[in-house]
Each structure stands twice: as structure tokens, then as C-alpha cells.
Design an enzyme around this catalytic site. Structure first.
Site, PDB file in Angstrom:
ATOM      1  N   HIS A   1      -1.429  66.806  42.318  1.00  0.00           N
ATOM      2  CA  HIS A   1      -0.069  66.332  42.404  1.00  0.00           C
ATOM      3  C   HIS A   1      -1.086  65.126  44.677  1.00  0.00           C
ATOM      4  O   HIS A   1       0.091  65.534  45.149  1.00  0.00           O
ATOM      5  CB  HIS A   1       1.012  66.853  42.908  1.00  0.00           C
ATOM      6  CG  HIS A   1       0.895  67.693  41.738  1.00  0.00           C
ATOM      7  ND1 HIS A   1       2.243  67.529  41.074  1.00  0.00           N
ATOM      8  CD2 HIS A   1       0.289  68.472  41.385  1.00  0.00           C
ATOM      9  CE1 HIS A   1       1.931  68.239  39.489  1.00  0.00           C
ATOM     10  NE2 HIS A   1       0.814  69.590  39.962  1.00  0.00           N
TER      11      HIS A   1
ATOM     12  N   SER B   1      -9.721  43.345  61.965  1.00  0.00           N
ATOM     13  CA  SER B   1      -7.849  42.680  62.246  1.00  0.00           C
ATOM     14  C   SER B   1      -8.042  41.464  63.662  1.00  0.00           C
ATOM     15  O   SER B   1      -8.682  41.616  64.044  1.00  0.00           O
ATOM     16  CB  SER B   1      -7.034  43.875  62.549  1.00  0.00           C
ATOM     17  OG  SER B   1      -5.813  42.773  63.004  1.00  0.00           O
TER      18      SER B   1
ATOM     19  N   LYS C   1      -8.873  47.775  64.224  1.00  0.00           N
ATOM     20  CA  LYS C   1      -8.505  48.138  62.950  1.00  0.00           C
ATOM     21  C   LYS C   1     -10.081  47.677  62.589  1.00  0.00           C
ATOM     22  O   LYS C   1     -11.290  47.129  62.287  1.00  0.00           O
ATOM     23  CB  LYS C   1      -8.406  47.211  62.561  1.00  0.00           C
ATOM     24  CG  LYS C   1      -6.605  47.471  62.988  1.00  0.00           C
ATOM     25  CD  LYS C   1      -5.291  48.442  62.471  1.00  0.00           C
ATOM     26  CE  LYS C   1      -5.885  48.022  60.463  1.00  0.00           C
ATOM     27  NZ  LYS C   1      -4.469  48.505  60.040  1.00  0.00           N
TER      28      LYS C   1
ATOM     29  N   GLU D   1     -10.282  47.984  48.873  1.00  0.00           N
ATOM     30  CA  GLU D   1      -9.041  47.517  48.462  1.00  0.00           C
ATOM     31  C   GLU D   1      -9.151  46.419  47.275  1.00  0.00           C
ATOM     32  O   GLU D   1      -7.953  46.437  46.553  1.00  0.00           O
ATOM     33  CB  GLU D   1      -8.257  47.003  49.705  1.00  0.00           C
ATOM     34  CG  GLU D   1      -7.676  47.818  50.228  1.00  0.00           C
ATOM     35  CD  GLU D   1      -7.137  47.757  52.078  1.00  0.00           C
ATOM     36  OE1 GLU D   1      -6.247  47.004  51.895  1.00  0.00           O
ATOM     37  OE2 GLU D   1      -7.957  47.102  52.619  1.00  0.00           O
TER      38      GLU D   1
END
Ligand code: ARG
Length: 486
Positions: free
Chosen positions: A184, A305, A311, A318
Site C-alpha cells: 500500500h 530546469s 533541479k 518519466e
């Protein structure tokens, strides 16, 4: 038009807007069925019909299939041996032209089969007209496409094998690196990072076995089924099947020209593999998050970024996660194309190729990117261990100890452990930091020996059941995985 297959290039018809016809389609419209057709197709007919923009990717398979067919026709005395020789030499020349990028692909010739045949006529003259004896484009395209999908299955298998190798190497290095295991997405019990990575090795192993199954089922040769009913010529189907590396000829001509199960099998295996890739990609994204920090990817696999200088984004992971959508879509798309088709061939089946090409391109990219990320990723064992020590992950070990040592029923042990966890929680301490007297206040028979099972190391080391997370088991599993998969 360029000779090399260009993925995504699907609509190469040049249009003459004044006449409304495909620009180069002057009558007689078609070298294949010009006998009966007086004029050329309407411009829009040509546009919807044309497939050379994508099916040129079948050129090597089309030429191999035609060479095998011509050799068989020659051997059987269906055409003159000399003509068979001319045809085969001409086809070899065409293969060279295509590979050198100087083949004149023509949209008005519709597809790869007619482009090759028309060029053969230019190169060798009338003998070219004998190649299509005892054959139809229907058995031709089924054969070409099977050969192509067979190669795609093999490419995919090789890619997944390399990914497994990358995972197994990391698992070997981290057989004893403790991290929290989750259910979970809640911390559950300590596991090792190696054990976690080997779970994916199993998934990709099943994907490879699906690809192997698909290959075995695919490997029957449709050639010689002709349009749908077979042919009166004394062909030798076993010979063409053997030449093209098939195990045997297909058993039913109607099925052979209208079966696309092999493409669906491939797409199904590819879609499932993509789902596995997506799950691993998702974990990498999570692990890289500042909130978790279990792993880092180097600058080779992250992007910056344009506005936030700090970043490092895991874009490759992704994109692997996102691109699984294309593979699932490709499978769905072809299932929907096929579901209502009566026997035998229908032109709908021309729509079988693009989803398969897209799947091959996309999966190849995703598998390679994932293998790169897995090799690149730097685990942070300190962060993993710290997380494993949060959240009372050894509570099950405590309950198991109460069962094993004190002989309590598990339900009662679970209840007592719950009270101990509550005590630790209230005092903001780990289980291993509680005093013996505090434990004994809850269950008097508890002894100091209980502390041996409360560390995360002791917890993972105790999970020695076959397939369990104990480092000793993980090391065995690493060796077994090398044997089984590499
Ligand atoms: N381009 C066609 C396809 O991909 C080849 C087969 C055409 N056969 C036919 N009877 N029109 O399916």
C-alpha cells in the site's frame, strides 16, 4: 522519397490538384491489374490506399520471401530455371539499391510488394512477370510481416536480456543493502535492495518467455496459400518454409492469409513488458524524489530546469512510464482492427503494421533507456537504512518471536506486539530502543533475547525461506538468475 524506412512517414502521395489524381498515376493505372482498370484511382483513393510510406520497412523480408518463392518455382519446373536465376539476381540488386538509399520508391505503386515487383521488371524485363506465379500479395504480405515480427521478437528479447543483466549486477552489489519494503506504499518489512531489483528480473524473464512462446507459434510459413484458396501449381511449400527459417508450412490457406495473431501476440507481450518497465520507472521516480532519496541518477540520465537551478529531473524514467501508453494503445488498436473481420483477407489488415512498427521503436527505446538508468543509478544505503528504521518495520519479527519462543498463538502475539508498537510510538522510540522492563510490563515472559530480532539486519537475515529477502538467499538468487537468464 527516401529509401531508408522513416518511422512516422505515412503519407507520401504527391497530389496533382488540377486533375484530382495521384500525380504520377497516368493510365494504364497499375502494372499489376492494369488489364481491366482503365483509369487511375481518384486522388483520395490513392491517399487512403497507399502504404509504401510505412511498409517499406518490410523490404528485406519481402525480398527474402520473393527469392525463396522464385527458387522454389524454378526447382519445381513451374518457371524456367534461367528465369528464376534472373529474378533472384534482380532481387539482390534491388536489396542493394534500397540499402544504398537509391531505390526509387513510388507512391503510385501503393506498397512495398508492388514497388519491388515493378522495379524488378525495369531491371530484368519480362521474366519479372513470372515471379507472381502461384502467389498473391495476401500470402506474400503475411509471410513478410511474420518474418519482420519474428526479428522484432528477437530484438526485444535481446534488449530485455541486457536489462536483466544490468539489474542482476546491481542486485549482486546490493544483496545486503537494507531498505523498507512496502505494501500500500506504506513501510511494511525490511527487504534488501538486491531482492527488490530481482523482482523485476523475474518480470522481464516472464516477458521473454512470452516472446519465446509467440515466436514458436508464429513460425509457420503462409507462403503458397495464395489469395485464399491455395494454388493449382505443384509448389513445394516445405521448401519455401525451410528456406525462410519457418518450422513448417501453415495448415489452412484461409487462416494463413487472414491470421494476425502473431502480431497480437507480439503486441501483447510488448504491452505487458511496457507495464513492467513503467512500474520500475515509477519506482525510480519515487526513489529519486527528495522526499525519498534512495537513489540518485547522474547527469547522464537527468535533466535540469530552465528556472530552478537545483533541479535534477528523472525525465527518462518519466518518459518510459508515459510511453507504456503507446504500447498498450498499439495492442488495443490492432485488436480493434481485427475483431470484426470475416475470412479471409480484408484491406483492414494493412493497418496491422504501424502499431507493430511503433511498438518495436518505442519498446526498443524504453528498454535501452531503462538499462542505462539501472546501470547509472547510485543507491544511497544510508537513506534506505534510515527509512527502514522508521515505522516499526520489525513488528512482525517481534510477533514471530512471541510465537516461536513463547509458543503464543499468532493472533495473541499480534495483539501484544500492537501494544508494544503503541508504547514505542508514544515514547517516540524504535522497537529496539525500548527497555526490557517496559516490554515485560506488557508480556512478562519476554526476555532480553528478543532484541536479537528487532534490528533491520536481523529481520532481513531471518527471511531465509526460498525466494525470501535474506542476503544469503539473494546472493543465491543472483547466481541462479545469471544461470537462468544470461
Ligand atoms: N499492402 C497490403 C497489406 O499490407 C498488401 C496485401 C494487399 N492484398 C490485396 N488483396 N489488396 O495488407
Amino acid at each position: 522519397m527516401t529509401a531508408k524506412p522513416a518511422p512516422g512517414q505515412t503519407d507520401p502521395v504527391a497530389i496533382d490538384s488540377a486533375s484530382g489524381k495521384a500525380a504520377a498515376a497516368a493510365p494504364p493505372a497499375n502494372p499489376l491489374w492494369g488489364g481491366r482498370f482503365a483509369g487511375g484511382p481518384a486522388e483520395i483513393m490513392a491517399r487512403i490506399n497507399v502504404s509504401i510510406g510505412f511498409d517499406q520497412r518490410l523490404y528485406a523480408e519481402d525480398i527474402a520471401g520473393s527469392k525463396a518463392h522464385a527458387a522454389m518455382l524454378g526447382q519445381q519446373g513451374i518457371i524456367e530455371a534461367a528465369d528464376a536465376g534472373r529474378i533472384i539476381a534482380g532481387l539482390d540488386r534491388i536489396l542493394q539499391e534500397i540499402e544504398q538509399g537509391c531505390f526509387p520508391f513510388k507512391a503510385e505503386l501503393e506498397d512495398i510488394h508492388m514497388n519491388v515487383e515493378a522495379r524488378l521488371a525495369e531491371l530484368i524485363g519480362p521474366a519479372a512477370g513470372r515471379l507472381h506465379t502461384a502467389r498473391s500479395r495476401n500470402d506474400q504480405v503475411a509471410t513478410d510481416f511474420k518474418l519482420w515480427v519474428r526479428a522484432a521478437l528477437e530484438r526485444c528479447d535481446a534488449g530485455l536480456r541486457d536489462l536483466q543483466a544490468a539489474l542482476i549486477d546491481q542486485a549482486d552489489r546490493h544483496a545486503a543493502t537494507v531498505m523498507p519494503g512496502f505494501t500500500h506504499l506504506q513501510s511494511a518489512q525490511p527487504v534488501t535492495f538486491g531482492h527488490h531489483l530481482l523482482a523485476y528480473v523475474e518480470m522481464f524473464g516472464r516477458d521473454r518467455s512470452r516472446l519465446r512462446d509467440a515466436r514458436a507459434r508464429l513460425n509457420e510459413c503462409p507462403l503458397g496459400s495464395a489469395a485464399l484458396a491455395g494454388t493449382p501449381f505443384p509448389i513445394d511449400r516445405a521448401m519455401t518454409a525451410r528456406t525462410l527459417g519457418f518450422d513448417r508450412a501453415t495448415a489452412n490457406s484461409l487462416d494463413a492469409v487472414s491470421d494476425r495473431d502473431f502480431a497480437l501476440d507480439y503486441l501483447a507481450a510488448a504491452a505487458i513488458a511496457a507495464v513492467h518497465l513503467s512500474r520500475l520507472a515509477e519506482e525510480i521516480v519515487l526513489w529519486c524524489s527528495d522526499l525519498v532519496g534512495f537513489v540518485r541518477l547522474s547527469h547522464a540520465f537527468t535533466t535540469g530546469s530552465s528556472i530552478m537551478p537545483q533541479k535534477e529531473n528523472p525525465d527518462a524514467a518519466e518518459l518510459v512510464r508515459a510511453k507504456s501508453g503507446r504500447l498498450i494503445g498499439a495492442l488495443n488498436g490492432l485488436l480493434i482492427v481485427m475483431k470484426g473481420l470475416p475470412l479471409a483477407y480484408s484491406k483492414d489488415m494493412q493497418e496491422d503494421k504501424e502499431p507493430v512498427f511503433l511498438a518495436d521503436d518505442t519498446l526498443g527505446l524504453c528498454v535501452a533507456a531503462m538499462a542505462g538508468m539501472v546501470r547509472d543509478l547510485q543507491p544511497n544505503p544510508t537513506a534506505m537504512r534510515r527509512a527502514a528504521e522508521q515505522g516499526f518495520l520489525t513488528a512482525t519479527d517481534l510477533a514471530d518471536w512471541l510465537v516461536r519462543v513463547l509458543g503464543l498463538p499468532f493472533r495473541e502475539a499480534h495483539h501484544i506486539t500492537g501494544r508494544i508498537v503503541r508504547l514505542a510510538e508514544d515514547g517516540n522510540r524504535r522497537l529496539a530502543e525500548l527497555e526490557l522492563s517496559a516490554l515485560q510490563a506488557i508480556e512478562p515472559r519476554i526476555t532480553a533475547a528478543v532484541f536479537d530480532v528487532l534490528t533491520v539486519e536481523a529481520s532481513v537475515a531471518s527471511r531465509t525461506s526460498p525466494g525470501g529477502t535474506a542476503p544469503a538467499r539473494v546472493r543465491e538468487a543472483v547466481n541462479a538468475a545469471r544461470e537462468r537468464f544470461l
